[in-house]
Design a protein around this motif. Sequence first.
Motif, mmCIF file in Angstrom:
data_model
loop_
_atom_site.group_PDB
_atom_site.id
_atom_site.type_symbol
_atom_site.label_atom_id
_atom_site.label_comp_id
_atom_site.label_asym_id
_atom_site.label_seq_id
_atom_site.Cartn_x
_atom_site.Cartn_y
_atom_site.Cartn_z
ATOM 1 N N MET A 1 -4.640 -1.601 18.591
ATOM 2 C CA MET A 1 -4.294 -0.264 19.028
ATOM 3 C C MET A 1 -5.509 0.472 19.596
ATOM 4 S SD MET A 1 -1.115 0.190 18.704
ATOM 5 C CE MET A 1 -0.670 1.880 18.595
ATOM 6 N N ASP A 2 -6.698 0.111 19.138
ATOM 7 C CA ASP A 2 -7.878 0.806 19.609
ATOM 8 C C ASP A 2 -8.071 0.617 21.113
ATOM 9 O OD1 ASP A 2 -10.131 2.413 19.172
ATOM 10 O OD2 ASP A 2 -11.395 0.639 19.316
ATOM 11 N N SER A 3 -7.720 -0.551 21.619
ATOM 12 C CA SER A 3 -7.878 -0.788 23.048
ATOM 13 C C SER A 3 -6.882 0.028 23.866
ATOM 14 C CB SER A 3 -7.730 -2.278 23.356
ATOM 15 O OG SER A 3 -6.431 -2.718 23.056
ATOM 16 N N VAL A 4 -5.686 0.270 23.327
ATOM 17 C CA VAL A 4 -4.694 1.099 24.027
ATOM 18 C C VAL A 4 -5.211 2.529 24.129
ATOM 19 C CG1 VAL A 4 -2.371 2.060 23.916
ATOM 20 C CG2 VAL A 4 -2.745 -0.336 23.345
ATOM 21 N N TYR A 5 -5.747 3.047 23.012
ATOM 22 C CA TYR A 5 -6.299 4.401 23.033
ATOM 23 C C TYR A 5 -7.464 4.509 24.003
ATOM 24 C CZ TYR A 5 -3.650 5.601 18.826
ATOM 25 O OH TYR A 5 -2.656 5.856 17.935
ATOM 26 N N GLY A 6 -8.330 3.523 23.993
ATOM 27 C CA GLY A 6 -9.487 3.533 24.886
ATOM 28 C C GLY A 6 -9.082 3.488 26.342
ATOM 29 N N THR A 7 -8.109 2.652 26.658
ATOM 30 C CA THR A 7 -7.626 2.544 28.039
ATOM 31 C C THR A 7 -7.015 3.858 28.501
ATOM 32 O OG1 THR A 7 -7.195 0.195 27.727
ATOM 33 C CG2 THR A 7 -6.083 1.275 29.571
ATOM 34 N N MET A 8 -6.172 4.451 27.658
ATOM 35 C CA MET A 8 -5.545 5.721 28.035
ATOM 36 C C MET A 8 -6.594 6.825 28.177
ATOM 37 S SD MET A 8 -1.955 5.957 26.105
ATOM 38 C CE MET A 8 -0.554 5.047 26.687
ATOM 39 N N ARG A 9 -7.567 6.830 27.280
ATOM 40 C CA ARG A 9 -8.606 7.858 27.347
ATOM 41 C C ARG A 9 -9.434 7.714 28.620
ATOM 42 N NH1 ARG A 9 -9.927 11.120 23.474
ATOM 43 N NH2 ARG A 9 -9.130 9.847 21.800
ATOM 44 N N ARG A 10 -9.778 6.469 28.998
ATOM 45 C CA ARG A 10 -10.549 6.240 30.232
ATOM 46 C C ARG A 10 -9.771 6.667 31.462
ATOM 47 N NH1 ARG A 10 -11.914 1.703 27.471
ATOM 48 N NH2 ARG A 10 -10.387 0.405 28.535
ATOM 49 N N GLN A 11 -8.452 6.524 31.434
ATOM 50 C CA GLN A 11 -7.627 6.913 32.578
ATOM 51 C C GLN A 11 -7.312 8.400 32.581
ATOM 52 O OE1 GLN A 11 -4.187 4.382 32.416
ATOM 53 N NE2 GLN A 11 -5.314 2.597 33.092
ATOM 54 N N GLY A 12 -7.778 9.120 31.576
ATOM 55 C CA GLY A 12 -7.547 10.557 31.515
ATOM 56 C C GLY A 12 -6.195 10.922 30.958
ATOM 57 N N LEU A 13 -5.556 10.014 30.281
ATOM 58 C CA LEU A 13 -4.227 10.252 29.734
ATOM 59 C C LEU A 13 -4.357 10.579 28.254
ATOM 60 C CD1 LEU A 13 -1.330 10.226 30.728
ATOM 61 C CD2 LEU A 13 -1.171 7.854 30.084
ATOM 62 N N VAL A 14 -4.596 11.858 27.966
ATOM 63 C CA VAL A 14 -4.749 12.328 26.588
ATOM 64 C C VAL A 14 -3.861 13.541 26.364
ATOM 65 C CG1 VAL A 14 -7.099 11.474 26.309
ATOM 66 C CG2 VAL A 14 -6.725 13.766 27.184
ATOM 67 N N ARG A 15 -3.504 13.773 25.108
ATOM 68 C CA ARG A 15 -2.729 14.960 24.743
ATOM 69 C C ARG A 15 -3.701 16.107 24.493
ATOM 70 N NH1 ARG A 15 -0.420 14.459 19.921
ATOM 71 N NH2 ARG A 15 -1.750 12.728 19.348
ATOM 72 N N PRO A 16 -3.624 17.186 25.289
ATOM 73 C CA PRO A 16 -4.581 18.287 25.147
ATOM 74 C C PRO A 16 -4.382 19.039 23.828
ATOM 75 C CG PRO A 16 -2.881 18.878 26.706
ATOM 76 C CD PRO A 16 -2.649 17.443 26.337
ATOM 77 N N LEU A 17 -5.447 19.669 23.356
ATOM 78 C CA LEU A 17 -5.368 20.463 22.135
ATOM 79 C C LEU A 17 -4.694 21.806 22.383
ATOM 80 C CD1 LEU A 17 -8.902 19.775 20.625
ATOM 81 C CD2 LEU A 17 -6.721 18.785 19.952
ATOM 82 N N HIS A 18 -4.865 22.355 23.581
ATOM 83 C CA HIS A 18 -4.291 23.661 23.917
ATOM 84 C C HIS A 18 -3.221 23.481 24.985
ATOM 85 C CE1 HIS A 18 -7.500 25.403 21.597
ATOM 86 N NE2 HIS A 18 -8.380 24.704 22.317
ATOM 87 N N GLY A 19 -2.165 24.253 24.887
ATOM 88 C CA GLY A 19 -1.090 24.179 25.865
ATOM 89 C C GLY A 19 0.024 23.238 25.461
ATOM 90 N N ARG A 20 -0.004 22.764 24.231
ATOM 91 C CA ARG A 20 1.066 21.895 23.746
ATOM 92 C C ARG A 20 2.302 22.716 23.428
ATOM 93 N NH1 ARG A 20 -1.483 17.906 19.167
ATOM 94 N NH2 ARG A 20 -2.938 16.793 20.522
ATOM 95 N N VAL A 21 3.461 22.116 23.639
ATOM 96 C CA VAL A 21 4.694 22.741 23.188
ATOM 97 C C VAL A 21 5.239 21.954 22.004
ATOM 98 C CG1 VAL A 21 7.078 23.279 23.777
ATOM 99 C CG2 VAL A 21 5.267 23.797 25.382
ATOM 100 N N LEU A 22 5.347 20.669 22.128
ATOM 101 C CA LEU A 22 5.793 19.845 21.012
ATOM 102 C C LEU A 22 4.659 18.916 20.599
ATOM 103 C CD1 LEU A 22 8.127 19.124 19.155
ATOM 104 C CD2 LEU A 22 8.916 17.517 20.867
ATOM 105 N N GLY A 23 4.441 17.882 21.359
ATOM 106 C CA GLY A 23 3.382 16.944 21.017
ATOM 107 C C GLY A 23 2.261 16.891 22.030
#
Length: 70
Positions: A1-23
Amino acid sequence: MDSVYGTMRRQGLVRPLHGRVLGGVCAGLGRRFGLDPWLARVLFVLALLVIPGSQILVYPILWVLMPSEV
C-alpha cells in the motif's frame, strides 16, 4: 500500500486538509485536474446520474487509497 500512496502523492492526487465536504476526494480530484472543488463535485454527481452505482464504489475506494495532505 505504501507504493500506492507514494505514486498518488507524486502525481499530486491527495485529499486536502481544508475544503473537504465529506472525505476530500472530489476536492483532491479537482485540485489535481485544475478544477474548482465544487465543479468536481457537480461532475461527480452528474457521472452518478449517467452511470448509477459506479461512484458509490469508486468514492470509498479513492477515500481509502488517496493519501491525506500533510
